[in-house]
Design a protein around this motif. Structure first.
Motif, mmCIF file in Angstrom:
data_model
loop_
_atom_site.group_PDB
_atom_site.id
_atom_site.type_symbol
_atom_site.label_atom_id
_atom_site.label_comp_id
_atom_site.label_asym_id
_atom_site.label_seq_id
_atom_site.Cartn_x
_atom_site.Cartn_y
_atom_site.Cartn_z
ATOM 1 N N GLY A 109 23.934 31.890 34.428
ATOM 2 C CA GLY A 109 24.781 31.703 33.256
ATOM 3 C C GLY A 109 24.926 32.972 32.448
ATOM 4 O O GLY A 109 24.120 33.912 32.560
ATOM 5 N N PHE A 110 25.984 32.994 31.627
ATOM 6 C CA PHE A 110 26.254 34.132 30.749
ATOM 7 C C PHE A 110 26.781 33.557 29.441
ATOM 8 O O PHE A 110 27.885 33.024 29.383
ATOM 9 N N PHE A 111 25.955 33.643 28.381
ATOM 10 C CA PHE A 111 26.267 33.007 27.113
ATOM 11 C C PHE A 111 26.343 34.051 26.004
ATOM 12 O O PHE A 111 25.644 35.072 26.047
ATOM 13 N N VAL A 112 27.179 33.791 25.002
ATOM 14 C CA VAL A 112 27.377 34.760 23.924
ATOM 15 C C VAL A 112 27.227 34.091 22.565
ATOM 16 O O VAL A 112 27.471 32.895 22.405
ATOM 17 N N GLY A 156 19.873 32.586 32.423
ATOM 18 C CA GLY A 156 21.111 33.059 31.825
ATOM 19 C C GLY A 156 20.899 34.304 30.989
ATOM 20 O O GLY A 156 19.811 34.528 30.449
ATOM 21 N N VAL A 157 21.953 35.102 30.892
ATOM 22 C CA VAL A 157 21.992 36.224 29.965
ATOM 23 C C VAL A 157 22.557 35.702 28.650
ATOM 24 O O VAL A 157 23.522 34.928 28.647
ATOM 25 N N TRP A 158 21.966 36.120 27.526
ATOM 26 C CA TRP A 158 22.398 35.641 26.208
ATOM 27 C C TRP A 158 22.595 36.846 25.303
ATOM 28 O O TRP A 158 21.636 37.528 24.959
ATOM 29 N N LEU A 159 23.862 37.117 24.949
ATOM 30 C CA LEU A 159 24.173 38.380 24.274
ATOM 31 C C LEU A 159 24.908 38.174 22.952
ATOM 32 O O LEU A 159 25.875 37.414 22.885
#
Length: 262
Positions: free
Chosen positions: A33-36, A4-7
């Motif tokens: 996944g893409f999580f913030v 996942g990318v976590w930004l």
């Protein structure tokens, strides 16, 4: 292992259109996944911050496959009834792709508790977190919620519509060595350790949780950092992390477009 990318939605990423485009590029490049981050304020030099929930709604509408979510939301500074509505709505909007990261929150990096008059006592925030999780679990079931605790009251309310998922996965965050959050994490679907220094810390935490059956363990590593030790220690998700105080949009986009490391 899933990737996942976590930004952090800071400065160049505070524009929700930028985050939505990055999420679409991540999906195309094969990320899972893409999580913030979920923050109201951060220490200098960070100046701008976007709302994670509105941004996630836009990401949900602009993607089809990515698992999405706040990683993590500090439940003790949020109203659980509102979070129940937000999570069910976002899960339905995304077609059942929401993962909810939760934690105590803290004051260290942006004064998010003291500057907004929130509870600063860790023990009391732990109680608030447990109560809020009980309310969310009951709300997602579609049955009447009757909760009268030390911190929250929900008086015979049914929260409809329910999420698409029978139970929205909850990942509990914790710093290494914190035992009570590990016991809390064992009651839910996943664990997200913060600021790991080495894989042995993860292995100890996973052993302490002792969750039977399928269970998610997410670790955050910098781009290019070798994940093998963490995979062997029990990690099931690798979240690619970036320096929140020196966000370079061109670098982030290059990492995203290159796809997940294996």
């Amino acid at each position: 292992m899933k990737h996942g990318v976590w930004l952090p939605l800071f400065d160049p990423l505070a524009d929700p259109l930028v985050a939505v485009r990055l999420a679409a590029e991540a999906e195309e490049a094969g990320w899972d996944g893409f999580f913030v981050w979920d923050h109201l304020h951060w220490n200098a030099p960070v100046q701008q911050a976007a709302d994670p929930w509105i941004t996630l709604a836009a990401i949900a509408a602009g993607t089809e496959r990515l698992r999405i979510g706040p990683m993590v939301t500090p439940l003790p500074r949020r109203r659980p009834a509102k979070v129940a509505r937000e999570t069910a709505t976002l899960d339905r909007l995304s077609g059942g792709r929401l993962t909810l990261g939760v934690g105590l929150g803290g004051d260290r990096y942006g004064g998010e508790l003291t500057r907004f008059g929130e509870q600063t006592d860790d023990r009391l925030r732990g109680q608030m977190l447990d109560e809020a999780l009980d309310i969310l679990t009951a709300a997602w079931s579609g049955g009447p919620v009757r909760h009268r605790g030390a911190h929250y009251v929900v008086d015979d309310v049914t929260f409809l519509p329910v999420p698409v998922q029978p139970a929205i996965p909850v990942w509990v965050a914790s710093y290494p060595g914190s035992r009570k959050p590990l016991r809390r994490a064992a009651r839910f679907q996943g664990f997200f350790p913060i600021n790991l220094a080495h894989p042995e810390q993860l292995a100890e935490a996973v052993a302490a949780i002792g969750a039977p059956g399928p269970y998610d363990v997410a670790v955050a590593l910098s781009p290019g950092q070798d994940p093998r030790g963490y995979r062997e220690a029990g990690a099931t998700w690798l979240l690619t992390d970036f320096d929140q105080e020196a966000l370079d949009l061109a670098h982030i986009r290059a990492v995203v477009k290159a796809g997940p490391c294996q």
